[in-house]
Design a protein around this motif. Structure first.
Motif: not given
Length: 648
Positions: A174, A223, A242, A646-647
């Motif tokens: 990110r 995300h 976000t 999400s990761n």
């Protein structure tokens, strides 16, 4: 799309110091601080650093490439040698942690589960992560040593440690995306929501921007966020949160693309309007893929003949999905259909109507096997299957075959547009050109010659499958006037007409479907009413309005470009492009135009900015749909309680 789900994570190098020396406090918990704790555990070199000799510590800190140990000088000090021994142990721990990280990264990229039911040492299957780490240990003695000697609380294989490592890797990606967006200076957002296996609404946020190095348009996943509410305020707050979490400035947003739901696209209280109040230059674009889907849905639902035809297709799919009928269907294909690969009937979808072409095509190609299978099932003893087979056999007649040929031809025209809309590199000008080409193709099909061609093809297919083409004419019943109309003069026909004759099928099926599709396509893909979007074709070298100031000016004013500067740049760019054309340079689209202008971007700053924005504006939100496909793989029945989707 989302980099962490690709087999090779782009530009993400897991070197020794890149991962273990990050600045975040969370990351430090799993590298150097923990490595210092590891140093207190016994190793093969020494049980305790204080109990070994100076020479042993020096040998421990050396590698085979360093050669023989130098003689000890009188100036040597014990703390220096202890530091060397500590450094050697830290290097071992780092090498071991690299094995742990790469094992987790492999499982994440492949979309497979990390853990198993039992991860004990004597378990037959310790899970993908532990098994992969054991494989690495077979080729790396250092990893094998740590797995064997270290206590269970110092092996860094606990699921909490796994989640921390995933968080660190996700934040690294990110951060990289954030840096690229800052360098690109402009971005657009794509947002959609869907329910996961645990019945929670997940919001997917994706950013679209030009990569600074290659100037290639990319769409990157940011995300998954559980929705606190599905109203416009809650969704807008979720989007802002976000972007803020990923350190992306919302004021740099130049476009927004949603699926057209009222809560997202509402012009008064929708998400797009709330975003435009904060960021006026964030132009809203209705997803082109959803527009095409609405065209096909409206066409089918509003033409009775089309609705009946697709209902029969769905009935065929359900009937042939049974195990007994399915096996018989495959055998009939081997006997009757000269195909290298056996085809399966496709299920219809209420939301992906552009994929109905595959279902129509499968039935058309396997129609002889379908008819033969139904005839065999009619002779079976099972009453339910026998009755259903009789009903379906009666429905598959000349009318059904004609509709099969008609819709296969029409849906083939829209399928190539649907396929092209899946590309993230497509720009708005190209998407509008695709829509106009479909409108032109449908218009050309609305002729008597085309109808005769399709009718002959249907008759040939009927003759090959043994379907009767002659209509049985029954004696017509005398029409009686209704009693409440006896004292009135009736000019219109009060007789209820069928649609079984060839002329009726032409007018009520063929022409009706094409007319409905043309009307919907022209309405939903008409020239953009937004003056800003009307100027996009003026940045395409193949468009008649190329570099026309009156079309570019509204877009320039929205993004703060001075009119005088724009006029001067347009004049100079025309002369520049003319010289390029004399040298044989061919510019086909806006992307090529951007590449030509890149060496001169400092001289033509405003025009280069407008070209970049035109390519950044989104076309579809299909990348969000792809992220939901990944979510279904990652968060299934066995992993629905995990919170790492999400990761991962």
């Amino acid at each position: 799309m989302d980099r962490f789900l690709q087999p090779k994570v782009p530009r993400m190098e897991f070197e020794k110091d890149a991962f273990l020396e990050a600045e975040s406090d969370q990351q430090r918990n799993i590298n150097l601080d923990e490595e210092d704790k590891l140093c207190s555990y016994p190793s093969t070199a020494a049980e305790n650093a204080n109990s070994v000799s100076t020479g042993q510590l020096e040998d421990l800190s050396r590698s085979p490439q360093d050669g023989p140990r130098r003689p000890q000088t009188s100036g040597s000090k014990l703390p220096n040698m202890l530091d060397k021994g500590h450094s050697a142990l830290v290097q071992e721990n780092r090498r071991y942690m690299m094995g742990v990280v790469e094992s987790l990264r492999y499982t994440a990229c492949q979309g497979i589960a990390q853990r198993s039911h039992s991860e004990k040492q004597d378990s037959a299957n310790k899970g993908n992560f532990r098994e992969m780490l054991d494989v690495i240990g077979k080729f790396d003695p250092n990893v094998q040593k740590k797995l064997t000697i270290n206590p269970s609380n110092a092996k860094y294989v606990h699921h909490d440690i796994q989640n921390e490592i995933f968080n660190v890797m996700a934040e690294m990606i990110r951060k990289q995306i954030s840096n690229e967006v800052k360098e690109a200076q402009h971005f657009a957002i794509l947002v959609d929501e869907s329910k996961d296996i645990s019945k929670k609404e997940q919001i997917s946020v994706i950013v679209r921007y030009l990569q600074p190095d290659s100037e290639k348009v990319v769409e990157e996943f940011l995300h998954f966020t559980p929705a606190e509410g599905l109203d416009a305020d809650s969704l807008f707050d979720c989007i802002k949160m976000t972007l803020s979490r990923c350190n992306i400035d919302i004021n740099c947003c130049v476009g927004q693309c949603y699926d057209g739901a009222a809560v997202m696209s509402g012009c008064n209280n929708g998400v797009q309007e709330k975003l435009r109040k904060e960021v006026p230059q964030a132009v809203y674009i209705h997803c082109h893929a959803h527009r095409l889907n609405l065209v096909l849905v409206d066409c089918v639902h509003n033409v009775d003949a089309a609705a009946d035809f697709f209902e029969i297709l769905q009935m065929l799919y359900k009937f042939f999905s049974g195990s007994v009928v399915h096996d018989l269907f495959l055998k009939k294909q081997e006997e009757l259909v000269s195909a290298v690969q056996r085809l399966e009937l496709k299920r219809l979808s209420d939301t992906r109507w552009a994929c109905q072409y595959d279902s129509i095509r499968a039935v058309k190609k396997t129609l002889p096997a379908v008819i033969a299978t139904l005839h065999d099932v009619v002779d079976q003893k099972n009453a339910k299957r026998r009755t259903e087979a009789k009903a379906l056999s009666a429905l598959i007649d000349k009318k059904f075959v004609l509709h099969l040929v008609i819709f296969e031809d029409i849906f083939r025209t829209t399928k190539f547009m649907s396929d092209q809309l899946q590309s993230p590199n497509l720009d708005l000008v190209a998407a509008n050109d695709l829509a106009h080409s479909v409108i032109t193709a449908l218009t050309e099909k609305r002729t008597d010659d085309k109808w005769e061609t399709l009718r002959k093809e249907a008759e040939e297919l009927c003759s090959n499958t043994g379907i009767a083409t002659e209509t049985v004419h029954r004696q017509k019943r005398q029409t009686q006037t209704a009693k409440h109309l006896e004292h009135f003069i009736v000019d219109a026909s009060i007789e209820r007409k069928g649609a079984d004759s060839t002329d009726d099928l032409k007018t009520k099926s063929f022409y009706s479907v094409i007319d409905r599709m043309l009307m919907e396509m022209k309405q939903r893909f008409s020239s953009e009413t937004n003056e800003v979007l009307k100027g996009l074709p003026a940045l395409n070298p193949k468009h008649p309005s190329f570099l026309d100031k009156k079309w570019i000016l509204p877009m320039a004013c929205l993004h703060g470009v001075n009119e005088e500067n724009l006029s001067a740049e347009l004049h100079q760019v025309r002369r520049l492009l003319k010289r390029k054309e004399e040298l044989g340079l061919i510019i086909n689209n806006t992307q090529d135009f951007l590449s030509v202008m890149r060496p001169y971007k400092d001289a033509f700053l405003d025009l280069y900015k407008l070209i970049s924005i035109s390519l950044t504006l989104p076309v579809t939100s299909v990348s969000c749909e792809r992220s939901f496909s990944c979510l279904r793989r990652l968060k299934n029945y066995l992993t629905k309680q995990q919170r790492r989707q999400s990761n991962k």
